[in-house]
Motif scaffolding. Structure first.
Motif, PDB file in Angstrom:
ATOM      1  N   MET A   8     -14.057  15.893  35.768  1.00 41.33           N
ATOM      2  CA  MET A   8     -14.700  15.835  34.563  1.00 41.33           C
ATOM      3  C   MET A   8     -16.239  15.311  34.404  1.00 41.33           C
ATOM      4  O   MET A   8     -16.356  13.961  34.245  1.00 41.33           O
ATOM      5  CB  MET A   8     -13.669  15.329  33.296  1.00 41.33           C
ATOM      6  N   THR A  13     -17.479  12.286  29.605  1.00 36.55           N
ATOM      7  CA  THR A  13     -16.281  11.888  29.545  1.00 36.55           C
ATOM      8  C   THR A  13     -16.200  10.507  30.810  1.00 36.55           C
ATOM      9  O   THR A  13     -15.728  11.018  31.823  1.00 36.55           O
ATOM     10  CB  THR A  13     -15.406  13.172  30.122  1.00 36.55           C
ATOM     11  N   ASP A  27      -4.678   8.803  30.192  1.00 35.90           N
ATOM     12  CA  ASP A  27      -5.791   9.397  31.160  1.00 35.90           C
ATOM     13  C   ASP A  27      -6.369   8.514  32.145  1.00 35.90           C
ATOM     14  O   ASP A  27      -6.579   9.124  33.007  1.00 35.90           O
ATOM     15  CB  ASP A  27      -6.659  10.165  30.144  1.00 35.90           C
ATOM     16  N   ARG A  42      -5.185  14.642  27.319  1.00 33.80           N
ATOM     17  CA  ARG A  42      -5.782  15.391  28.358  1.00 33.80           C
ATOM     18  C   ARG A  42      -4.645  16.044  29.335  1.00 33.80           C
ATOM     19  O   ARG A  42      -3.796  15.625  29.554  1.00 33.80           O
ATOM     20  CB  ARG A  42      -6.814  14.839  28.929  1.00 33.80           C
ATOM     21  N   ASN A  96      -5.295  16.221  32.589  1.00 37.52           N
ATOM     22  CA  ASN A  96      -5.197  15.557  33.912  1.00 37.52           C
ATOM     23  C   ASN A  96      -3.813  15.262  34.521  1.00 37.52           C
ATOM     24  O   ASN A  96      -3.406  15.276  35.664  1.00 37.52           O
ATOM     25  CB  ASN A  96      -6.075  14.609  33.919  1.00 37.52           C
ATOM     26  N   ARG A 128      -6.365  23.209  27.282  1.00 36.84           N
ATOM     27  CA  ARG A 128      -7.562  22.685  26.777  1.00 36.84           C
ATOM     28  C   ARG A 128      -7.979  21.223  27.785  1.00 36.84           C
ATOM     29  O   ARG A 128      -7.119  20.847  28.370  1.00 36.84           O
ATOM     30  CB  ARG A 128      -7.720  22.446  25.298  1.00 36.84           C
ATOM     31  N   SER A 129      -9.206  21.093  27.629  1.00 37.29           N
ATOM     32  CA  SER A 129      -9.510  19.622  28.546  1.00 37.29           C
ATOM     33  C   SER A 129      -9.278  18.611  27.318  1.00 37.29           C
ATOM     34  O   SER A 129      -9.367  17.322  27.891  1.00 37.29           O
ATOM     35  CB  SER A 129     -10.858  19.882  28.929  1.00 37.29           C
ATOM     36  N   HIS A 172     -15.732  19.352  28.942  1.00 41.94           N
ATOM     37  CA  HIS A 172     -14.670  18.453  29.230  1.00 41.94           C
ATOM     38  C   HIS A 172     -14.044  18.045  27.858  1.00 41.94           C
ATOM     39  O   HIS A 172     -13.230  17.107  28.044  1.00 41.94           O
ATOM     40  CB  HIS A 172     -14.577  17.647  30.252  1.00 41.94           C
ATOM     41  N   GLN A 173     -14.372  18.465  26.578  1.00 35.25           N
ATOM     42  CA  GLN A 173     -14.085  17.669  25.688  1.00 35.25           C
ATOM     43  C   GLN A 173     -13.119  18.801  24.630  1.00 35.25           C
ATOM     44  O   GLN A 173     -13.414  18.740  23.447  1.00 35.25           O
ATOM     45  CB  GLN A 173     -15.227  17.417  24.857  1.00 35.25           C
ATOM     46  N   TRP A 176      -9.977  25.423  30.261  1.00 37.16           N
ATOM     47  CA  TRP A 176      -9.988  25.597  31.942  1.00 37.16           C
ATOM     48  C   TRP A 176      -8.659  26.398  32.566  1.00 37.16           C
ATOM     49  O   TRP A 176      -7.877  25.703  32.808  1.00 37.16           O
ATOM     50  CB  TRP A 176     -10.267  24.348  32.417  1.00 37.16           C
ATOM     51  N   LEU A 209      -6.389  25.262  35.351  1.00 34.09           N
ATOM     52  CA  LEU A 209      -5.274  24.327  34.952  1.00 34.09           C
ATOM     53  C   LEU A 209      -3.915  25.015  34.689  1.00 34.09           C
ATOM     54  O   LEU A 209      -2.935  24.143  34.729  1.00 34.09           O
ATOM     55  CB  LEU A 209      -5.612  23.295  33.716  1.00 34.09           C
ATOM     56  N   THR A 235     -14.319  29.083  32.113  1.00 37.81           N
ATOM     57  CA  THR A 235     -14.021  28.338  31.151  1.00 37.81           C
ATOM     58  C   THR A 235     -13.758  29.226  29.832  1.00 37.81           C
ATOM     59  O   THR A 235     -14.063  30.543  29.914  1.00 37.81           O
ATOM     60  CB  THR A 235     -14.983  27.561  30.572  1.00 37.81           C
TER      61      THR A 235
END
Length: 646
Positions: free
Chosen positions: A421, A431, A489, A512, A514, A547-548, A572-573, A577, A580, A617
């Motif tokens: 990100m 981010t 996160d 998020r 991640n 979503r991010s 990334h808000q 993506w 993922l 994206t």
């Protein structure tokens, strides 16, 4: 492969056909690319786009070959399509298209003018910057075909205008050499030499970039199409201009055969996997340094994070392990202070990621696990151990294993963004993730265990590695669970890492994706549970992937649109993506949850944007329209990987 075919209703609808893009690649980072309609909507579109020293340093050469058909009655019908700065679209050849096909990776258009039907096929030679364009009379005739060669020679990211010098043309047998850089060859060449002013690229306008340029009408080729089966073909190539390629029809057939062989070698289980295997092939390129990976077309080059994240899908799932082995060895040679180089699109070699090296550990482990290649493991083991030692001692940007808990922290500076990100606006990270990011530490725990397994496999003592793994795993389980019911996160994030006006979260618990790596990796630090994953799915999952950032979160942006600053602010808000979907599906499977329906939207997406591929994206709000690169390596790789794991 799936059957990709569009009929006259879609082809003739400019709003639909100009947002579906096709791609043919040359195996070196160059390409031919355009839209189903034939309208060039991007500055990057062209029939011969040539890679330079790196895949990212591309130059646009042959822009288009505009067909004009002279019918037996003498009427001239133009089949090309251009949009002008006035807003006019002229000519409108797409209105005569009755079909577009992508068959065996070769795009084909079919125009009908009454009883006269003409096909066009485009293919690139593999291993050299060369494009073949073949026109064939299917029915009707006789007719005459003129092909206007529209050219430039410029950086793919820029424009060229008539207030500068015109491209230099030198006559050669069968055509011309443009700017000493590329050659055109075909029947009955007639030089022209005229600027076409104000060609408009609607996608660049939508991206807030300069949308207009001037193009050079270099000349035209001409030939008869006397009876069905007759062809008129043009070749364009760069590199060794004296080395003439095989005939255009032979190059098209060679491309078709090679594409079939690529798919067959991958041994797909169904047509979708066959399509993804061929899509993956576009990203695997070869330069003088060996194999590499283009992160996305049309504007990305090689990025080590993308390469290593994509590794399993691009190489192991397509039975290209020999090429993958060569790539891993080459990347290992770039390690410095325990960090993998990141060959940026600027052409500079940089060491500016916290996660690419950890993805490299993962890629090597997956390679050895899948292939049994202990020779490679033995060769790379000292370098892999050096990576761990460098992270324990501390390396660039304050990247270090915290002695207190064994987790990786990254300090950086206020203008650096070291995780994936990594978007910045006016030099400020959008981010900020300074501290201990969740996916970085999941990769660290995974990497320690994977390296310990490789070390033991080779008969070496892995006790110290297992000790590091145990310590980091215990700290991960203690630190990352958040009261909200998912994972933080980032933990231990200093207040100064957040932009002015934002609340300084010591532990960032925004929802998020991640955290998915904490459950999805082979040696993940946590065992997934269904309630947690359902909460994550409720907030993040869309038809094109997670979503991010969850809607309703501070800073959520549902549209990845506008100028560079607006798009980077949304990157990334909340933006979706597709890559993922890989860790998402893995986490679901480890929890024993059903996954078959999670991929339906992405499989449908294969015909919606980058035809036969997966986009970088998409918007975070419905209808989740695709954005970014139409053809993205890790999006394709992760979809292919999780499908093959079923």
């Amino acid at each position: 492969m799936i059957n990709i075919r569009f009929g006259p209703q879609l082809c003739g609808d400019l709003s639909a056909s100009s947002t579906r893009e096709w791609l043919a690649t040359d195996g070196r980072g160059g390409y031919a690319m355009g839209t189903v309609s034939g309208l060039r909507t991007r500055r990057y579109h062209g029939l011969l786009v040539v890679a330079g020293e790196t895949a990212a340093s591309r130059r646009v050469g042959l822009v288009s070959l505009d067909p004009t058909v002279t019918l037996p009655c003498g009427e001239r019908v133009r089949l090309g399509a251009h949009e002008w700065s006035s807003g006019t679209v002229d000519p409108r050849g797409f209105e005569l298209l009755e079909r577009f096909d992508l068959t065996d990776g070769v795009p084909r258009w079919r125009w009908r003018i009454g009883e006269v039907v003409i096909e066009r096929e485009i293919a690139m030679a593999y291993g050299r910057p060369c494009v073949a364009v073949v026109h064939r009379l299917v029915s009707g005739g006789p007719v005459r075909l003129d092909l206007a060669a529209v050219c430039t020679w410029r950086d793919a990211h820029g424009e060229r205008h008539a207030y500068g010098p015109a491209p230099r043309l030198a006559p050669v047998a069968g055509g011309a050499v443009v700017e000493g850089a590329f050659r055109l060859a075909g029947p009955d060449w007639t030089p022209e030499g005229q600027w076409w002013l104000g060609v408009h690229h609607r996608e660049e306008a939508a991206r807030g970039l300069h949308p207009d340029e001037d193009l050079w009408y270099a000349g035209r080729f001409s030939g008869p199409l006397d009876e069905p089966g007759a062809t008129v073909s043009v070749l364009a190539w760069a590199g060794d201009l004296a080395e003439e390629p095989p005939p255009a029809t032979a190059l098209v057939e060679a491309a078709r055969r090679r594409n079939r062989a690529v798919v067959a070698a991958a041994k797909p289980h169904d047509p979708v996997e066959g399509t993804l295997a061929l899509a993956a092939d576009a990203f695997v390129v070869r330069s003088g340094a060996g194999p590499d990976v283009v992160a996305g077309y049309p504007w990305f080059g090689a990025w080590s994070r993308d390469t290593m994240t994509s590794y399993e899908g691009l190489f192991l799932c397509t039975n290209r392990a020999d090429e993958g082995r060569e790539l891993l060895r080459a990347y290992a040679a770039t390690l410095s202070e325990g960090m993998l180089s990141n060959t940026a699109d600027t052409g500079r070699v940089e060491y500016n990621t916290v996660d690419a090296t950890l993805w490299f550990l993962h890629a090597v482990n997956r390679h050895v696990t899948a292939t049994g290649d202990t020779d490679l493991a033995d060769e790379l083991l000292p370098a892999l151990h050096a990576v761990v030692q460098a992270h324990l001692a501390g390396t660039r940007y304050g990247i270090k294993a915290d002695p207190a808990d064994g987790l990786i922290t990254q300090g950086g500076t206020p203008d650096t963004a070291l995780t994936w990100m990594d978007a910045r606006v006016h030099g400020v990270p959008v981010t900020p993730r300074t501290g201990k990011p969740v996916e970085v530490n999941a990769l660290w725990v995974n990497g320690l265990a994977g390296l310990a397994e490789l070390t033991a496999l080779l008969g070496r003592d892995a006790t110290a590695l297992w000790g590091l793994h145990t310590k980091a795993s215990a700290a991960f389980r203690a630190r990352f669970p958040a009261p909200a019911g998912w994972l933080h996160d980032v933990v231990d994030a200093p207040a100064h890492a957040y932009p002015l006006g934002a609340a300084p979260h010591h532990d960032d618990d925004l929802l998020r994706p991640n955290q998915l790596l904490a459950w999805s990796l082979p040696y993940a630090p946590l065992e997934p549970d269904e309630p947690t994953l359902r909460r994550i799915a409720e907030g993040l999952l869309t038809p094109l992937g997670p979503r991010s950032l969850a809607p309703g979160s501070p800073g959520f942006v549902g549209r990845h649109r506008g100028g560079p600053a607006e798009r980077d602010s949304a990157y990334h808000q909340g933006t979706v993506w597709p890559w993922l979907i890989g860790p998402f599906v893995d986490a679901y499977r480890r929890a024993g949850m059903p996954t078959d329906d999670l991929l339906v939207g992405l499989e449908g997406h294969l015909v919606e944007f980058g035809v036969g591929s997966v986009s970088e994206t998409a918007d975070g709000s419905a209808p989740y329209a695709a954005t970014g690169c139409p053809f993205q390596a890790w999006s394709v790789a992760e979809l292919l990987r999780v499908r093959r794991a079923r």
